[in-house]
Design an enzyme around this catalytic site. Structure first.
Site, PDB file in Angstrom:
ATOM      1  N   TYR A   1       1.615   5.158  -2.591  1.00 31.45           N
ATOM      2  CA  TYR A   1       1.987   6.542  -2.250  1.00 31.45           C
ATOM      3  C   TYR A   1       3.456   6.756  -2.860  1.00 31.45           C
ATOM      4  O   TYR A   1       3.580   8.282  -3.123  1.00 31.45           O
ATOM      5  CB  TYR A   1       1.723   6.886  -0.853  1.00 31.45           C
ATOM      6  CG  TYR A   1       0.317   6.572  -0.496  1.00 31.45           C
ATOM      7  CD1 TYR A   1      -0.699   7.785  -0.702  1.00 31.45           C
ATOM      8  CD2 TYR A   1      -0.457   5.492   0.057  1.00 31.45           C
ATOM      9  CE1 TYR A   1      -1.759   7.642  -0.452  1.00 31.45           C
ATOM     10  CE2 TYR A   1      -1.505   5.505   0.445  1.00 31.45           C
ATOM     11  CZ  TYR A   1      -2.438   6.487   0.193  1.00 31.45           C
ATOM     12  OH  TYR A   1      -3.686   6.396   0.351  1.00 31.45           O
TER      13      TYR A   1
ATOM     14  N   HIS B   1       0.852  -1.319  -0.123  1.00 38.39           N
ATOM     15  CA  HIS B   1       0.254   0.075   0.034  1.00 38.39           C
ATOM     16  C   HIS B   1       0.649   1.502   0.263  1.00 38.39           C
ATOM     17  O   HIS B   1       0.546   2.197  -0.802  1.00 38.39           O
ATOM     18  CB  HIS B   1      -1.149   0.053   1.346  1.00 38.39           C
ATOM     19  CG  HIS B   1      -1.971   0.971   0.901  1.00 38.39           C
ATOM     20  ND1 HIS B   1      -3.194   0.984  -0.139  1.00 38.39           N
ATOM     21  CD2 HIS B   1      -2.143   2.398   1.434  1.00 38.39           C
ATOM     22  CE1 HIS B   1      -3.705   2.084  -0.163  1.00 38.39           C
ATOM     23  NE2 HIS B   1      -3.069   2.916   0.828  1.00 38.39           N
TER      24      HIS B   1
ATOM     25  N   HIS C   1      -9.641   0.484 -10.676  1.00 38.81           N
ATOM     26  CA  HIS C   1      -9.269   1.268  -9.761  1.00 38.81           C
ATOM     27  C   HIS C   1      -7.940   1.724  -9.766  1.00 38.81           C
ATOM     28  O   HIS C   1      -7.307   2.761  -9.931  1.00 38.81           O
ATOM     29  CB  HIS C   1      -9.506   0.949  -8.303  1.00 38.81           C
ATOM     30  CG  HIS C   1      -9.009   1.800  -7.432  1.00 38.81           C
ATOM     31  ND1 HIS C   1      -9.137   2.919  -6.953  1.00 38.81           N
ATOM     32  CD2 HIS C   1      -7.604   1.403  -6.563  1.00 38.81           C
ATOM     33  CE1 HIS C   1      -8.263   3.320  -6.118  1.00 38.81           C
ATOM     34  NE2 HIS C   1      -7.657   2.562  -5.755  1.00 38.81           N
ATOM     35  N   PHE C   2      -6.873   0.557  -9.912  1.00 39.33           N
ATOM     36  CA  PHE C   2      -5.639   0.753 -10.139  1.00 39.33           C
ATOM     37  C   PHE C   2      -5.099   1.421 -11.399  1.00 39.33           C
ATOM     38  O   PHE C   2      -4.213   2.305 -11.340  1.00 39.33           O
ATOM     39  CB  PHE C   2      -4.920  -0.778 -10.138  1.00 39.33           C
ATOM     40  CG  PHE C   2      -3.495  -1.098 -10.096  1.00 39.33           C
ATOM     41  CD1 PHE C   2      -3.091  -0.707  -8.588  1.00 39.33           C
ATOM     42  CD2 PHE C   2      -2.642  -1.486 -11.084  1.00 39.33           C
ATOM     43  CE1 PHE C   2      -1.826  -1.025  -8.596  1.00 39.33           C
ATOM     44  CE2 PHE C   2      -1.529  -1.581 -10.662  1.00 39.33           C
ATOM     45  CZ  PHE C   2      -0.832  -1.475  -9.399  1.00 39.33           C
ATOM     46  N   HIS C   3      -5.838   1.381 -12.253  1.00 42.12           N
ATOM     47  CA  HIS C   3      -5.695   1.992 -13.731  1.00 42.12           C
ATOM     48  C   HIS C   3      -5.931   3.355 -13.584  1.00 42.12           C
ATOM     49  O   HIS C   3      -5.413   4.357 -14.563  1.00 42.12           O
ATOM     50  CB  HIS C   3      -6.155   1.331 -14.946  1.00 42.12           C
ATOM     51  CG  HIS C   3      -5.361   0.139 -15.309  1.00 42.12           C
ATOM     52  ND1 HIS C   3      -5.543  -1.151 -14.832  1.00 42.12           N
ATOM     53  CD2 HIS C   3      -4.443  -0.362 -16.204  1.00 42.12           C
ATOM     54  CE1 HIS C   3      -4.646  -2.065 -15.416  1.00 42.12           C
ATOM     55  NE2 HIS C   3      -4.123  -1.586 -16.228  1.00 42.12           N
TER      56      HIS C   3
ATOM     57  N   ARG D   1     -10.566 -10.640 -11.199  1.00 44.69           N
ATOM     58  CA  ARG D   1      -9.327 -10.184 -11.728  1.00 44.69           C
ATOM     59  C   ARG D   1      -8.282 -11.147 -11.926  1.00 44.69           C
ATOM     60  O   ARG D   1      -8.603 -12.487 -11.337  1.00 44.69           O
ATOM     61  CB  ARG D   1      -8.742  -9.114 -10.726  1.00 44.69           C
ATOM     62  CG  ARG D   1      -8.667  -9.680  -9.368  1.00 44.69           C
ATOM     63  CD  ARG D   1      -8.006  -8.625  -8.174  1.00 44.69           C
ATOM     64  NE  ARG D   1      -6.772  -7.792  -8.562  1.00 44.69           N
ATOM     65  CZ  ARG D   1      -6.136  -7.261  -7.738  1.00 44.69           C
ATOM     66  NH1 ARG D   1      -6.589  -7.108  -6.219  1.00 44.69           N
ATOM     67  NH2 ARG D   1      -5.186  -6.463  -7.655  1.00 44.69           N
ATOM     68  N   ARG D   2      -7.513 -10.842 -12.577  1.00 48.15           N
ATOM     69  CA  ARG D   2      -6.220 -11.946 -12.673  1.00 48.15           C
ATOM     70  C   ARG D   2      -6.594 -13.142 -13.585  1.00 48.15           C
ATOM     71  O   ARG D   2      -6.320 -14.271 -13.280  1.00 48.15           O
ATOM     72  CB  ARG D   2      -5.734 -12.587 -11.361  1.00 48.15           C
ATOM     73  CG  ARG D   2      -5.199 -11.298 -10.289  1.00 48.15           C
ATOM     74  CD  ARG D   2      -4.330 -12.120  -9.418  1.00 48.15           C
ATOM     75  NE  ARG D   2      -3.815 -10.962  -8.469  1.00 48.15           N
ATOM     76  CZ  ARG D   2      -4.606 -10.745  -7.127  1.00 48.15           C
ATOM     77  NH1 ARG D   2      -5.627 -11.245  -7.085  1.00 48.15           N
ATOM     78  NH2 ARG D   2      -3.813  -9.818  -6.608  1.00 48.15           N
TER      79      ARG D   2
END
Length: 552
Positions: free
Chosen positions: A229, A225, A376-378, A441-442
C-alpha cells in the site's frame, strides 16, 4: 480548493531534492529491468548466465532494486513535490532533514547493492532467515529505512506547520494523502527495522548463533503487506487528484478520498498473516482474523474505483456524451499523462481479483508459493503502480526541469505504455497459468540449476521470456523519454496538474485531521492482531537449537 487561474510551481530548491530521488529511481529501473530480463531468459531453459553469475543473485537484484529502491526513492520524491506545491515550500530545516534522508538512503542502497553483486547477499528481497547475507547488506537496508524516516519527517513537519497556520481548515488533499502514506510507512517499517537490527544484523556479525525464524518472518510480513500500500497510495494520489485535472474534469469527492486513505491506514498493517497461511507456529484462529481484516481493505479500493469512474462519467456527460458508455470516448486517449496511468488502473482489476484469491484461507492453498503469486505481484506493482509512476514522470520531470512534454515524446510515451501492457500480458498471464499448474516461485526452472521444470510449464516459461523481452524494450524506451524530459526537451513551463473539487462535493469534515483517533485505532488493531501470536511464537519456538530464542 485549488484556483485554476493560479500557476503553481514547485520551488526550485525543493525541485532539486525531488529530482535527485527520481534520478536514483530511474537508475534502479535500468539495473532491475536488466536483472528481470536475465531471469526470464534463464527460466526459458534456452539461456545460461555468463561469468558464474547465479540465478538467485540476479533474482535478489531484481527484487531489491525494483521493489524497494525504485519505489522508495520515487515515492518520496513525488510526495515531497506534492506537499511542497500544496502546503508550501519546505523550510531550510525541513529540506536539510530530507536531504540527509536522501543521502542515507543512497549510501544504504549502494552498500546493499555491492553485497548482492559480490554474491554475498543472494537472499531475495524478502531476505528470509535462515538464508544469511553479509552484515553490510543488512546495515545498508537499515540506512535506507532510516533515511526514508527522515524524508517522511520533513513531510510531517510541513503538515504540522500548515495546520498551525490554518486552524480549523482541512489540509490540502495531496498533503493529507502524503501524510497518511508516511504515517503508515513509519509504523510498518518498525517491523523490518526490528528484525534487521535485533535479529539479522547481530546474527550476521556472529554475535548470536541463531534467530527465531518464525518471529523474523512474521516481522517481515508485518512490514511486507503495508509495503504494497506504500507503493499503491501514491498511485491513488495521482488517480484521485492529478488525473481529473489532466482530463479537464473535477474531483468527485474530497471526503471520499480522505476516508479511503484513512481506511488503508487502519487495515493495511495488521494483515501480514495472510502471507503466512501455510506456515506453522501461528494459530489458525489468528490467521483467520487477519484474513478478515485483509478483505476489509477491499472497501477503500472499491471506493476509489467508484470515485474515479464517477469523475470520468461526469466529465464525459459534461461534454455531451450519451448512452451507458458514451463518456468513455470523451476521455483524452491521445494524452500519455492520462492513457498510461489508465492502463495501470485497468490492470488493477485482475490484480485485485488475484489478491482476493491470495488472501483467501482456502484458495490460497492452491496458489501458495507458486509463480501465480509472482504474476499477481507484477500486475499490482509492476503494472498498476509503475505505469502510474511513468504517467507522473511525463509531467513532473519537465515541471521540475523547466522543460515541456512535446508531441513527439507524448507519442513515444503512448507507445511505451502499450508495449508495457503487451509485455506484461504475456509475462504475467503466463505466470498465472503456470502457477495453476503448480510451477513454484523463486526457482530457475532450468537444466542449468534450480528445480526441474515439468513439461507442461515449458510453453509458459517461453511466454514469460517473450513478455520479459518486450518489457525490457519498454524500459529502454522509458529511460530515453526520461533523459529527454530531464535534459533535452525544449525549455518551457509544464503544469503541475492539481484537480479542483466538484461544486457538488461536500467539504471534508475536520475529524479526518484528528490523528489521535486514527493512529490510536491503528495501534489498537495492531496490538489486537499480533500480541498473542507473537507471545506464542516466542514461547513455543522449537527446542534443541542453542541460542534459538536468545533474542526474543
Amino acid at each position: 480548493m485549488i484556483n485554476s487561474a493560479v500557476k503553481l510551481k514547485v520551488d526550485r530548491r525543493d525541485g532539486k531534492l525531488v529530482m535527485a530521488q527520481i534520478y536514483v529511481a530511474f537508475i534502479a529501473l535500468l539495473i532491475g529491468g536488466l536483472a528481470g530480463l536475465l531471469q526470464v531468459l534463464v527460466r526459458s531453459g534456452r539461456f545460461e548466465l555468463p561469468a558464474g553469475i547465479g540465478y538467485y543473485q540476479i533474482l535478489t537484484v531484481h527484487g531489491v532494486v525494483l521493489g524497494l529502491v525504485l519505489t522508495t526513492f520515487f515515492i518520496m520524491g513525488f510526495m515531497q513535490a506534492c506537499v511542497s506545491i500544496t502546503a508550501g515550500t519546505f523550510t531550510n530545516k525541513q529540506r536539510t532533514i530530507a536531504w540527509i534522508g536522501f543521502w542515507l538512503m543512497t549510501i544504504g542502497t549502494v552498500m546493499a547493492a555491492v553485497m548482492i553483486l559480490l554474491n554475498e547477499a543472494s537472499v531475495l528481497y524478502t531476505f528470509y532467515a535462515p538464508l544469511q547475507a553479509h552484515f553490510l547488506f543488512y546495515l545498508g537496508l537499515t540506512l535506507v529505512v532510516v533515511g526514508s524516516w527522515l524524508g517522511s519527517a520533513a513531510i510531517i513537519m510541513k503538515y504540522a506547520q500548515w495546520r498551525r497556520a490554518n486552524p480549523g481548515t482541512p489540509s490540502p488533499l495531496l498533503t493529507f494523502m502524503a501524510l497518511v502514506n508516511v504515517l503508515m510507512w513509519i509504523v510498518a517499517t518498525l517491523g523490518v527495522a526490528a528484525t534487521v537490527l535485533i535479529q539479522l544484523l547481530p546474527w550476521s556479525l556472529g554475535l548470536v548463533e541463531t534467530v527465531n525464524v518464525g518471529v523474523s518472518r512474521t516481522l517481515f510480513w508485518y512490514f511486507g503487506h503495508p509495503l504494497v500500500y506504500f507503493w499503491l497510495l501514491p498511485a491513488y494520489m495521482a488517480w484521485y487528484v492529478i488525473i481529473p485535472k489532466i482530463i479537464g474534469g473535477k474531483i468527485f469527492s474530497d471526503s471520499l478520498a480522505r476516508m479511503s486513505f484513512i481506511l488503508f491506514l487502519l487495515f493495511s498493517i495488521p494483515v501480514g498473516f495472510h502471507h503466512q497461511l501455510l506456515e506453522p507456529g501461528i494459530d489458525a484462529a489468528w490467521k483467520f482474523l487477519q484474513v478478515v481484516l485483509t478483505f476489509l481493505v477491499v472497501i477503500p479500493s472499491l471506493m476509489t474505483a467508484f470515485s474515479l469512474f464517477a469523475t470520468f462519467e461526469t466529465f464525459g456527460r459534461s461534454k455531451g456524451a450519451k448512452g451507458l458508455f458514451g463518456w468513455f470516448k470523451m476521455l483524452p486517449w491521445g494524452d500519455a499523462r492520462f492513457a498510461v496511468p489508465f492502463i495501470g488502473m485497468l490492470s488493477f482489476i485482475p490484480a485485485g481479483a488475484g489478491g482476493l484469491i491470495n488472501a483467501s484461507n482456502q484458495m490460497n492453498q492452491v496458489v501458495h508459493n507458486t509463480i501465480w503469486v509472482t504474476g499477481h505481484f507484477h500486475l499490482t506493482l509492476a503494472t498498476a503502480v509503475v505505469l502510474t509512476f511513468f504517467g507522473i514522470t511525463f509531467w513532473l520531470v519537465p515541471h521540475l526541469t523547466g522543460r515541456v512534454l512535446t508531441k513527439a515524446i507524448n507519442k513515444l510515451a503512448l507507445i511505451q505504455g502499450v508495449l508495457w501492457a503487451i509485455g506484461m500480458t504475456f509475462m504475467s498471464g503466463a505466470m498465472h497459468a503456470a502457477g495453476l499448474l503448480g510451477a513454484p516461485r523463486r526457482s530457475a526452472f532450468s537444466e542449468y540449476g534450480g528445480a526441474p521444470q515439468a513439461a507442461e510449464w515449458i510453453p509458459y516459461q517461453v511466454a514469460q521470456a517473450v513478455g520479459g523481452s518486450i518489457l525490457f524494450l519498454a524500459i529502454i524506451l522509458m529511460l530515453y523519454i526520461f533523459v529527454n524530459l530531464a535534459f533535452f526537451a525544449p525549455k518551457g513551463e509544464e503544469e503541475f496538474p492539481i484537480g479542483e473539487m466538484s461544486t457538488h462535493a461536500e467539504p471534508a469534515p475536520m475529524v479526518f485531521e484528528n490523528w489521535k483517533i486514527w493512529m490510536g485505532i491503528t495501534v489498537l488493531l495492531i496490538l489486537f492482531a499480533y500480541t498473542i501470536p507473537f507471545i506464542d511464537l516466542i514461547q513455543n519456538a522449537p527446542p534443541g537449537s542453542k541460542g534459538y530464542n536468545n533474542l526474543w
